[in-house]
Motif scaffolding. Structure first.
Motif, mmCIF file in Angstrom:
data_model
loop_
_atom_site.group_PDB
_atom_site.id
_atom_site.type_symbol
_atom_site.label_atom_id
_atom_site.label_comp_id
_atom_site.label_asym_id
_atom_site.label_seq_id
_atom_site.Cartn_x
_atom_site.Cartn_y
_atom_site.Cartn_z
ATOM 1 N N THR A 16 -7.214 1.624 -6.860
ATOM 2 C CA THR A 16 -6.891 3.045 -6.723
ATOM 3 C C THR A 16 -8.176 3.799 -6.400
ATOM 4 O O THR A 16 -9.279 3.348 -6.746
ATOM 5 C CB THR A 16 -6.267 3.616 -8.005
ATOM 6 O OG1 THR A 16 -7.149 3.383 -9.118
ATOM 7 C CG2 THR A 16 -4.916 2.974 -8.289
ATOM 8 N N THR A 17 -8.037 4.943 -5.761
ATOM 9 C CA THR A 17 -9.213 5.740 -5.425
ATOM 10 C C THR A 17 -9.532 6.696 -6.564
ATOM 11 O O THR A 17 -8.707 7.524 -6.951
ATOM 12 C CB THR A 17 -8.986 6.542 -4.137
ATOM 13 O OG1 THR A 17 -7.687 7.157 -4.183
ATOM 14 C CG2 THR A 17 -9.065 5.655 -2.922
ATOM 15 N N SER A 31 -5.173 -4.819 -8.141
ATOM 16 C CA SER A 31 -4.776 -3.457 -7.776
ATOM 17 C C SER A 31 -6.026 -2.614 -7.586
ATOM 18 O O SER A 31 -7.052 -2.843 -8.226
ATOM 19 C CB SER A 31 -3.884 -2.832 -8.855
ATOM 20 O OG SER A 31 -4.591 -2.682 -10.072
ATOM 21 N N THR A 34 -1.961 -2.859 -3.901
ATOM 22 C CA THR A 34 -1.754 -3.961 -4.839
ATOM 23 C C THR A 34 -1.511 -5.228 -4.039
ATOM 24 O O THR A 34 -1.171 -5.188 -2.841
ATOM 25 C CB THR A 34 -0.543 -3.714 -5.758
ATOM 26 O OG1 THR A 34 0.647 -3.563 -4.943
ATOM 27 C CG2 THR A 34 -0.730 -2.458 -6.608
ATOM 28 N N SER A 82 -3.231 3.924 -3.385
ATOM 29 C CA SER A 82 -3.253 2.691 -4.172
ATOM 30 C C SER A 82 -2.865 1.505 -3.309
ATOM 31 O O SER A 82 -2.121 1.640 -2.334
ATOM 32 C CB SER A 82 -2.291 2.799 -5.359
ATOM 33 O OG SER A 82 -0.952 2.953 -4.906
ATOM 34 N N GLU A 95 0.832 -1.207 0.000
ATOM 35 C CA GLU A 95 0.000 0.000 0.000
ATOM 36 C C GLU A 95 0.861 1.248 0.000
ATOM 37 O O GLU A 95 1.924 1.284 0.615
ATOM 38 C CB GLU A 95 -0.914 0.017 1.230
ATOM 39 C CG GLU A 95 -1.781 1.269 1.330
ATOM 40 C CD GLU A 95 -2.741 1.236 2.515
ATOM 41 O OE1 GLU A 95 -2.981 2.309 3.096
ATOM 42 O OE2 GLU A 95 -3.242 0.143 2.863
ATOM 43 N N SER A 123 -0.482 5.225 0.475
ATOM 44 C CA SER A 123 -1.708 6.005 0.580
ATOM 45 C C SER A 123 -1.527 7.210 1.488
ATOM 46 O O SER A 123 -0.513 7.362 2.169
ATOM 47 C CB SER A 123 -2.846 5.129 1.124
ATOM 48 O OG SER A 123 -2.561 4.714 2.445
ATOM 49 N N GLU A 151 -6.955 7.971 0.541
ATOM 50 C CA GLU A 151 -6.788 7.930 -0.917
ATOM 51 C C GLU A 151 -5.397 7.403 -1.236
ATOM 52 O O GLU A 151 -4.447 7.613 -0.473
ATOM 53 C CB GLU A 151 -6.988 9.305 -1.549
ATOM 54 C CG GLU A 151 -6.079 10.396 -1.038
ATOM 55 C CD GLU A 151 -6.405 11.739 -1.679
ATOM 56 O OE1 GLU A 151 -7.125 11.764 -2.694
ATOM 57 O OE2 GLU A 151 -5.940 12.766 -1.154
#
Length: 271
Positions: free
Chosen positions: A222-223, A220, A210, A208, A182, A184, A206
């Motif tokens: 993502t926001t 994966s 994986t 990413s 992570e 973020s 917010e």
């Protein structure tokens, strides 16, 4: 909350396979990967919340401590802080849940978490690195390195933290291994006025994530729109996630209107 999504997804992915015979990914494996993501994300979000609470509690404890190390036991959790004075850093904080402690949130934690802090949690630039020794979240064994850096206040005056999880691993009771990474940003938007009480905290997330499922599928997330987390009751109030699992590249989970979009089709889900 999220567990209710999964039964619906089983039907949806099976339906997608029927409509698109070119999709080579096994539907069951895809659903398993998403189910495992829900588990691993919940575990590491919980660790982030509790580690912050531990460092804040350590600050309160050492403000009156006189020895070089402090041991504090509460609800069968043993917390050791060294050095125990208020100004010396880095500081090592060990949280020992021993053979198991049932928390207010219904989660049983056992084993040890060690946090090395370069300064107090609210101080800009402070870094808090957590590692695990035989640590379990319910029946899930947790491994990896969890790093949180205070990057200061945003324009609204809320504290922001960069979170990096490296070599994250969750081992299930059956021995299945799930890998997780992570990067973020967590913004602390509510509850900072009561730093020693975690349950009124709210934050914006917010970034990413994986990982690789126990069946070898890469995923994966993502926001698209930041997620709004509350701790009690634990839920996601709003936000949108874009999800890729193996060769399925257009999954969207929308917490604003409680819908999930798969291959261009929108379906409702229950939070």
């Amino acid at each position: 909350m999220k567990k209710l999504i999964i039964p619906t997804l089983v039907v949806l992915f099976l339906g997608c396979d029927k409509e698109d015979s070119k999709t080579p990914t096994n539907s069951e494996a895809v659903v398993d990967a998403l189910t495992e993501y829900v588990i691993v994300n919940k575990v590491f979000q919980d660790i982030g919340n509790n580690n912050g609470d531990v460092v804040l509690s350590a600050e309160s404890t050492t403000s009156t401590a006189k020895s070089n190390s402090v041991e504090k036991t509460a609800q069968d959790v043993e917390v050791t802080i060294s050095p125990a004075d208020f100004v010396t850093f880095p500081k090592t904080i060990t949280v020992n849940f021993k053979t198991g402690v049932l928390g207010k949130d219904g989660i049983t934690r056992k084993g040890e978490i060690t946090i090395v802090s370069t300064n107090w949690y609210r101080e800009t630039g402070s870094i808090h690195t957590a590692t695990f020794t035989d640590y379990y979240h319910n029946d899930y064994k947790v491994e990896g390195t969890h790093v949180v850096e205070n990057t200061g206040e945003n324009l609204d005056g809320d504290l922001e933290y960069n979170v990096v999880i490296q070599d994250g691993k969750i081992t299930t009771k059956s021995g299945a291994l799930i890998e997780y990474q992570e990067n973020s940003t967590r913004t602390w938007i509510a509850g900072s006025e009561t730093p020693l009480y975690i349950w009124d905290d709210e934050y914006i997330w917010e970034g990413s994530q994986t990982g690789t499922s126990s069946k070898g599928l890469d995923y994966s997330l993502t926001t698209e729109e930041s997620l709004h987390f509350v701790l009690l009751p634990r839920s996601i109030k709003s936000g949108i996630l874009d999800v890729d699992i193996a060769n399925i590249k257009d999954i969207k989970i929308n917490y604003n209107n409680s819908t999930i979009t798969i291959l261009g089709k929108e379906y409702p889900f229950t939070k």
